[in-house]
Design an enzyme around this catalytic site. Structure first.
Site, PDB file in Angstrom:
ATOM      1  CD  GLN A   1       3.496   5.664   2.691  1.00  0.00           C
ATOM      2  OE1 GLN A   1       2.525   5.192   2.134  1.00  0.00           O
ATOM      3  NE2 GLN A   1       4.450   4.919   3.230  1.00  0.00           N
TER       4      GLN A   1
ATOM      5  N   GLY B   1       0.833  -1.195   0.000  1.00  0.00           N
ATOM      6  CA  GLY B   1       0.000   0.000   0.000  1.00  0.00           C
ATOM      7  C   GLY B   1       0.866   1.242   0.000  1.00  0.00           C
TER       8      GLY B   1
ATOM      9  CG  HIS C   1      -0.547   1.375   7.417  1.00  0.00           C
ATOM     10  ND1 HIS C   1       0.389   0.865   8.301  1.00  0.00           N
ATOM     11  CD2 HIS C   1       0.148   2.165   6.551  1.00  0.00           C
ATOM     12  CE1 HIS C   1       1.587   1.346   7.968  1.00  0.00           C
ATOM     13  NE2 HIS C   1       1.471   2.119   6.906  1.00  0.00           N
ATOM     14  CD  GLU C   2      -0.938   2.529   2.875  1.00  0.00           C
ATOM     15  OE1 GLU C   2      -0.421   3.655   2.814  1.00  0.00           O
ATOM     16  OE2 GLU C   2      -0.283   1.489   3.099  1.00  0.00           O
TER      17      GLU C   2
ATOM     18  CB  CYS D   1       5.298   2.013   7.386  1.00  0.00           C
ATOM     19  SG  CYS D   1       4.877   3.536   6.553  1.00  0.00           S
ATOM     20  CG  LEU D   2       6.610   0.923   1.297  1.00  0.00           C
ATOM     21  CD1 LEU D   2       5.999   1.301  -0.047  1.00  0.00           C
ATOM     22  CD2 LEU D   2       7.699  -0.126   1.110  1.00  0.00           C
TER      23      LEU D   2
ATOM     24  CG  HIS E   1       0.655   6.904   5.489  1.00  0.00           C
ATOM     25  ND1 HIS E   1       1.806   7.303   6.121  1.00  0.00           N
ATOM     26  CD2 HIS E   1       0.792   5.565   5.261  1.00  0.00           C
ATOM     27  CE1 HIS E   1       2.614   6.253   6.273  1.00  0.00           C
ATOM     28  NE2 HIS E   1       2.015   5.184   5.767  1.00  0.00           N
TER      29      HIS E   1
HETATM   30 ZN    ZN Z   1       2.785   3.293   5.751  1.00  0.00          ZN
END
Ligand code: ZN
Length: 180
Positions: free
Chosen positions: A51, A46, A133-134, A91-92, A137
C-alpha cells in the site's frame, strides 16, 4: 521516521506481488517503523508494504482500541485455518468504502518479527480478518475483489470521485477504525 504515501485503488501498483524479505536488516526495520507511523497517523488497524508502494512482504497491524499492541509480520504464512466468518471491512487504499467479506474464522500464522525472530500466533476475530486482509495486499489483491462485478464498478466510480475531491487539496477525513 517518515510517513509514507498510501496508494489508492485503482492504482495498478496495488496489484504487484510483493517479494519475500531476505534478511531483517536496518533498512527493513526502518520500513517497519515508517509503516507503523503511517498506519497510526491514518487511524488504520493494518498496513501492508504494498500500500506504500514497497513491494516486500511486510505487514504492520494494531487492532487494539488504544493502539498499544503493535504486531509486525514479515514473510507471513497461514499454516492453519478453520471456520468462516463474515466481517465488514474497509481499507486505507479504498477510502470511505466498507463491505462484507467472508474469510477464515481462526488462523495460525507464522511470521518474522522486527528483530528477525520467527514466531507463530493464533488469531481469531478482528485480528484474524485483518491478517488475511493484509496478506491479500501482498498478493496484489484487494477486499473489493471479493464483491460482485456490479459493486466493483460502483467502487471504482466512487474512488474516481474521491480522488477528484481530494486532488483539490481538501482536508482528508480521518479513516475509520476498521480500515486496513
Ligand atoms: Zn487494505
Amino acid at each position: 521516521m517518515a510517513r509514507l504515501n498510501i496508494l489508492h485503488h485503482p492504482d495498478p501498483r496495488l496489484r504487484k506481488k510483493a517479494a519475500p524479505v531476505e534478511a531483517v536488516d536496518a533498512q527493513i526495520r526502518q520500513i517497519v517503523d515508517d509503516m507503523f507511523e503511517t498506519m497510526y497517523a491514518a487511524q488504520g488497524i493494518g498496513l501492508a508494504a504494498t500500500q506504500a508502494n514497497i513491494h516486500q512482504r511486510i505487514i504492520t497491524i494494531d487492532v487494539a482500541e488504544k493502539g498499544n499492541e503493535p504486531l509486525c509480520l514479515i514473510n507471513p504464512e497461514i499454516i492453519q485455518q478453520e471456520g468462516s466468518v463474515e466481517h465488514e471491512e474497509g481499507c486505507l487504499s479504498v477510502p470511505d468504502y466498507y463491505d462484507k467479506v467472508t474469510r477464515a474464522e481462526r488462523i495460525r500464522v507464522r511470521a518474522i518479527d522486527r528483530d528477525g525472530n520467527t514466531y507463530e500466533k493464533d488469531a481469531d476475530g478482528l485480528l484474524a480478518v485483518c491478517i488475511q486482509h493484509e496478506m491479500d495486499h501482498l498478493e496484489g489483491k484487494l477486499f473489493v475483489d471479493y464483491l460482485s462485478s456490479l459493486k466493483q464498478q460502483r467502487v471504482r466510480k466512487k474512488m474516481e470521485k474521491w480522488e477528484k475531491e481530494h486532488a483539490k487539496g481538501a482536508a482528508r477525513k480521518p479513516a475509520q477504525a476498521a480500515a486496513g
